[in-house]
Design a protein around this motif. Structure first.
Motif, PDB file in Angstrom:
ATOM      1  N   ALA A  74       0.850  -1.187   0.000  1.00 24.54           N
ATOM      2  CA  ALA A  74       0.000   0.000   0.000  1.00 24.54           C
ATOM      3  C   ALA A  74       0.886   1.237   0.000  1.00 24.54           C
ATOM      4  O   ALA A  74       1.886   1.297   0.724  1.00 24.54           O
ATOM      5  CB  ALA A  74      -0.914   0.010   1.210  1.00 24.54           C
ATOM      6  N   LEU A  75       0.524   2.219  -0.808  1.00 25.77           N
ATOM      7  CA  LEU A  75       1.248   3.476  -0.918  1.00 25.77           C
ATOM      8  C   LEU A  75       0.266   4.614  -0.719  1.00 25.77           C
ATOM      9  O   LEU A  75      -0.791   4.639  -1.360  1.00 25.77           O
ATOM     10  CB  LEU A  75       1.909   3.579  -2.299  1.00 25.77           C
ATOM     11  N   LEU A  76       0.614   5.550   0.158  1.00 25.33           N
ATOM     12  CA  LEU A  76      -0.205   6.735   0.420  1.00 25.33           C
ATOM     13  C   LEU A  76       0.633   7.960   0.115  1.00 25.33           C
ATOM     14  O   LEU A  76       1.755   8.091   0.612  1.00 25.33           O
ATOM     15  CB  LEU A  76      -0.650   6.759   1.889  1.00 25.33           C
ATOM     16  N   THR A  77       0.103   8.856  -0.701  1.00 23.79           N
ATOM     17  CA  THR A  77       0.752  10.118  -1.023  1.00 23.79           C
ATOM     18  C   THR A  77      -0.224  11.239  -0.703  1.00 23.79           C
ATOM     19  O   THR A  77      -1.400  11.151  -1.074  1.00 23.79           O
ATOM     20  CB  THR A  77       1.116  10.176  -2.527  1.00 23.79           C
ATOM     21  N   VAL A  78       0.241  12.256   0.006  1.00 27.59           N
ATOM     22  CA  VAL A  78      -0.604  13.413   0.315  1.00 27.59           C
ATOM     23  C   VAL A  78       0.173  14.683   0.007  1.00 27.59           C
ATOM     24  O   VAL A  78       1.401  14.703   0.075  1.00 27.59           O
ATOM     25  CB  VAL A  78      -1.056  13.428   1.794  1.00 27.59           C
ATOM     26  N   TYR A  79      -0.548  15.722  -0.342  1.00 27.60           N
ATOM     27  CA  TYR A  79       0.067  17.046  -0.433  1.00 27.60           C
ATOM     28  C   TYR A  79      -0.984  18.099  -0.158  1.00 27.60           C
ATOM     29  O   TYR A  79      -2.180  17.882  -0.347  1.00 27.60           O
ATOM     30  CB  TYR A  79       0.820  17.272  -1.748  1.00 27.60           C
ATOM     31  N   GLY A  80      -0.501  19.234   0.395  1.00 27.46           N
ATOM     32  CA  GLY A  80      -1.400  20.307   0.787  1.00 27.46           C
ATOM     33  C   GLY A  80      -1.861  20.205   2.227  1.00 27.46           C
ATOM     34  O   GLY A  80      -2.761  20.922   2.646  1.00 27.46           O
ATOM     35  N   TYR A  87       0.893  12.545  11.255  1.00 26.84           N
ATOM     36  CA  TYR A  87      -0.473  12.034  11.189  1.00 26.84           C
ATOM     37  C   TYR A  87      -0.420  10.504  11.296  1.00 26.84           C
ATOM     38  O   TYR A  87       0.535   9.881  10.854  1.00 26.84           O
ATOM     39  CB  TYR A  87      -1.113  12.365   9.836  1.00 26.84           C
ATOM     40  N   GLY A  88      -1.471   9.909  11.829  1.00 26.92           N
ATOM     41  CA  GLY A  88      -1.652   8.466  11.753  1.00 26.92           C
ATOM     42  C   GLY A  88      -2.524   8.163  10.546  1.00 26.92           C
ATOM     43  O   GLY A  88      -3.294   9.020  10.110  1.00 26.92           O
ATOM     44  N   ALA A  89      -2.415   6.976   9.990  1.00 29.88           N
ATOM     45  CA  ALA A  89      -3.269   6.592   8.862  1.00 29.88           C
ATOM     46  C   ALA A  89      -3.379   5.076   8.813  1.00 29.88           C
ATOM     47  O   ALA A  89      -2.398   4.368   9.062  1.00 29.88           O
ATOM     48  CB  ALA A  89      -2.700   7.126   7.550  1.00 29.88           C
ATOM     49  N   ASP A 132       1.264   5.666   8.854  1.00 30.17           N
ATOM     50  CA  ASP A 132       1.594   6.918   9.533  1.00 30.17           C
ATOM     51  C   ASP A 132       2.643   7.686   8.733  1.00 30.17           C
ATOM     52  O   ASP A 132       3.502   7.088   8.083  1.00 30.17           O
ATOM     53  CB  ASP A 132       2.153   6.645  10.928  1.00 30.17           C
ATOM     54  N   PHE A 133       2.580   9.021   8.792  1.00 30.14           N
ATOM     55  CA  PHE A 133       3.518   9.834   8.028  1.00 30.14           C
ATOM     56  C   PHE A 133       3.728  11.178   8.708  1.00 30.14           C
ATOM     57  O   PHE A 133       2.914  11.611   9.530  1.00 30.14           O
ATOM     58  CB  PHE A 133       3.019  10.044   6.589  1.00 30.14           C
ATOM     59  N   THR A 134       4.828  11.827   8.345  1.00 34.87           N
ATOM     60  CA  THR A 134       5.114  13.197   8.752  1.00 34.87           C
ATOM     61  C   THR A 134       5.301  14.006   7.482  1.00 34.87           C
ATOM     62  O   THR A 134       6.102  13.629   6.614  1.00 34.87           O
ATOM     63  CB  THR A 134       6.373  13.271   9.633  1.00 34.87           C
ATOM     64  N   THR A 135       4.568  15.099   7.358  1.00 29.97           N
ATOM     65  CA  THR A 135       4.678  15.937   6.170  1.00 29.97           C
ATOM     66  C   THR A 135       5.993  16.714   6.179  1.00 29.97           C
ATOM     67  O   THR A 135       6.581  16.964   7.235  1.00 29.97           O
ATOM     68  CB  THR A 135       3.504  16.931   6.087  1.00 29.97           C
ATOM     69  N   ASP A 136       6.427  17.105   4.995  1.00 29.94           N
ATOM     70  CA  ASP A 136       7.626  17.928   4.881  1.00 29.94           C
ATOM     71  C   ASP A 136       7.246  19.400   5.052  1.00 29.94           C
ATOM     72  O   ASP A 136       6.100  19.714   5.400  1.00 29.94           O
ATOM     73  CB  ASP A 136       8.352  17.654   3.558  1.00 29.94           C
ATOM     74  N   ASP A 137       8.196  20.298   4.790  1.00 30.80           N
ATOM     75  CA  ASP A 137       7.929  21.722   5.015  1.00 30.80           C
ATOM     76  C   ASP A 137       6.953  22.321   4.007  1.00 30.80           C
ATOM     77  O   ASP A 137       6.557  23.474   4.144  1.00 30.80           O
ATOM     78  CB  ASP A 137       9.234  22.514   5.038  1.00 30.80           C
ATOM     79  N   ARG A 138       6.531  21.528   3.024  1.00 25.53           N
ATOM     80  CA  ARG A 138       5.509  21.977   2.067  1.00 25.53           C
ATOM     81  C   ARG A 138       4.199  21.198   2.236  1.00 25.53           C
ATOM     82  O   ARG A 138       3.312  21.298   1.388  1.00 25.53           O
ATOM     83  CB  ARG A 138       6.053  21.853   0.657  1.00 25.53           C
ATOM     84  N   GLY A 139       4.073  20.389   3.287  1.00 23.35           N
ATOM     85  CA  GLY A 139       2.838  19.653   3.537  1.00 23.35           C
ATOM     86  C   GLY A 139       2.666  18.399   2.717  1.00 23.35           C
ATOM     87  O   GLY A 139       1.552  17.927   2.508  1.00 23.35           O
ATOM     88  N   ARG A 140       3.789  17.813   2.255  1.00 23.12           N
ATOM     89  CA  ARG A 140       3.746  16.624   1.404  1.00 23.12           C
ATOM     90  C   ARG A 140       4.317  15.422   2.144  1.00 23.12           C
ATOM     91  O   ARG A 140       5.189  15.570   2.998  1.00 23.12           O
ATOM     92  CB  ARG A 140       4.573  16.846   0.141  1.00 23.12           C
ATOM     93  N   ALA A 141       3.860  14.242   1.766  1.00 18.37           N
ATOM     94  CA  ALA A 141       4.417  13.005   2.325  1.00 18.37           C
ATOM     95  C   ALA A 141       4.096  11.849   1.395  1.00 18.37           C
ATOM     96  O   ALA A 141       3.055  11.837   0.728  1.00 18.37           O
ATOM     97  CB  ALA A 141       3.859  12.722   3.708  1.00 18.37           C
ATOM     98  N   GLU A 164      -2.990  11.753  15.271  1.00 12.94           N
ATOM     99  CA  GLU A 164      -1.774  11.408  16.001  1.00 12.94           C
ATOM    100  C   GLU A 164      -1.124  10.162  15.424  1.00 12.94           C
ATOM    101  O   GLU A 164      -1.772   9.370  14.741  1.00 12.94           O
ATOM    102  CB  GLU A 164      -2.124  11.125  17.470  1.00 12.94           C
ATOM    103  N   ARG A 165       0.160   9.991  15.753  1.00 11.45           N
ATOM    104  CA  ARG A 165       0.879   8.759  15.400  1.00 11.45           C
ATOM    105  C   ARG A 165       0.177   7.587  16.090  1.00 11.45           C
ATOM    106  O   ARG A 165      -0.353   7.724  17.183  1.00 11.45           O
ATOM    107  CB  ARG A 165       2.330   8.855  15.856  1.00 11.45           C
ATOM    108  N   THR A 166       0.200   6.425  15.487  1.00 14.18           N
ATOM    109  CA  THR A 166      -0.484   5.251  16.013  1.00 14.18           C
ATOM    110  C   THR A 166       0.217   4.706  17.253  1.00 14.18           C
ATOM    111  O   THR A 166       1.430   4.484  17.240  1.00 14.18           O
ATOM    112  CB  THR A 166      -0.558   4.151  14.939  1.00 14.18           C
TER     113      THR A 166
END
Length: 187
Positions: A74-80, A87-89, A132-141, A164-166
């Motif tokens: 599974a791959l999760l990509t977020v931006y913005g 975040y937990g996911a 779970d992920f941590t965004t970078d300084d532009r809100g991406r992960a 929150e982190r799991t």
């Protein structure tokens, strides 16, 4: 016409279907793809934000789930999203809906007979899909995981992003705070 396009986020590259081509259904190979922008529950169709301060309407999400020989990737990509935030996911049982609880509990390969599940024997990253992920300084992960099983008759219906982190300790395992957003994925 389906087209694969490169998606580059934070220096990482992944091939995804264009939004028009991403039908949000598994392909003949069993690959599930969701490409969407978060919207408030009154306007959302695939990706819901329940806390616009932490997942703004218009923020984007891509989820790709791929069955492998004896596992699932599974791959999760977020931006913005909010920059430099953790975040937990997790994959959840049902599709997203107007209420954060509509997605149900975490999808578990081996279901804990005691619900809600907070036993680390069941609520763990090998029995559930944790992203779970941590965004970078532009809100991406970009985050990925491989679980040592494939979906059979029961399939997950969404990926929920939590505040929150799991947690992993007994009595709290699998908990990650309030549900901030949800992306429907037809695993």
């Amino acid at each position: 016409m389906k087209r694969l396009v490169p998606l580059v986020i934070g220096g990482l590259c992944a091939a995804v279907l264009t939004p028009a081509a991403a039908a949000d259904t598994p392909s003949a190979t069993g690959v599930a793809v969701t490409v969407a922008r978060f919207a408030t529950p009154d306007a959302a169709t695939k990706a819901y934000t329940y806390d616009p301060a932490l997942i703004a309407p218009g923020a984007a999400v891509v989820v790709v789930a791929t069955p492998l020989r004896r596992s699932t990737k599974a791959l999760l990509t977020v931006y913005g999203l909010v920059p430099n935030r953790t975040y937990g996911a997790h994959a959840h049982q049902r599709p997203c809906g107007a209420l954060p609880t509509d997605a149900g509990a975490h999808h578990q390969h081996v279901v804990d007979p005691v619900q809600p599940s907070v036993d680390p024997a069941y609520a763990n990253p090998d029995n559930e899909i944790w992203l779970d992920f941590t965004t970078d300084d532009r809100g991406r992960a970009v985050v990925g995981t491989v679980v040592p099983w494939r979906f059979a008759d029961r399939r997950a219906g969404s990926v929920v992003i939590h505040a929150e982190r799991t947690a992993t300790e007994p009595g709290k395992a699998g908990t990650a705070g309030p549900r901030l957003g949800c992306a429907t994925v037809r695993f």
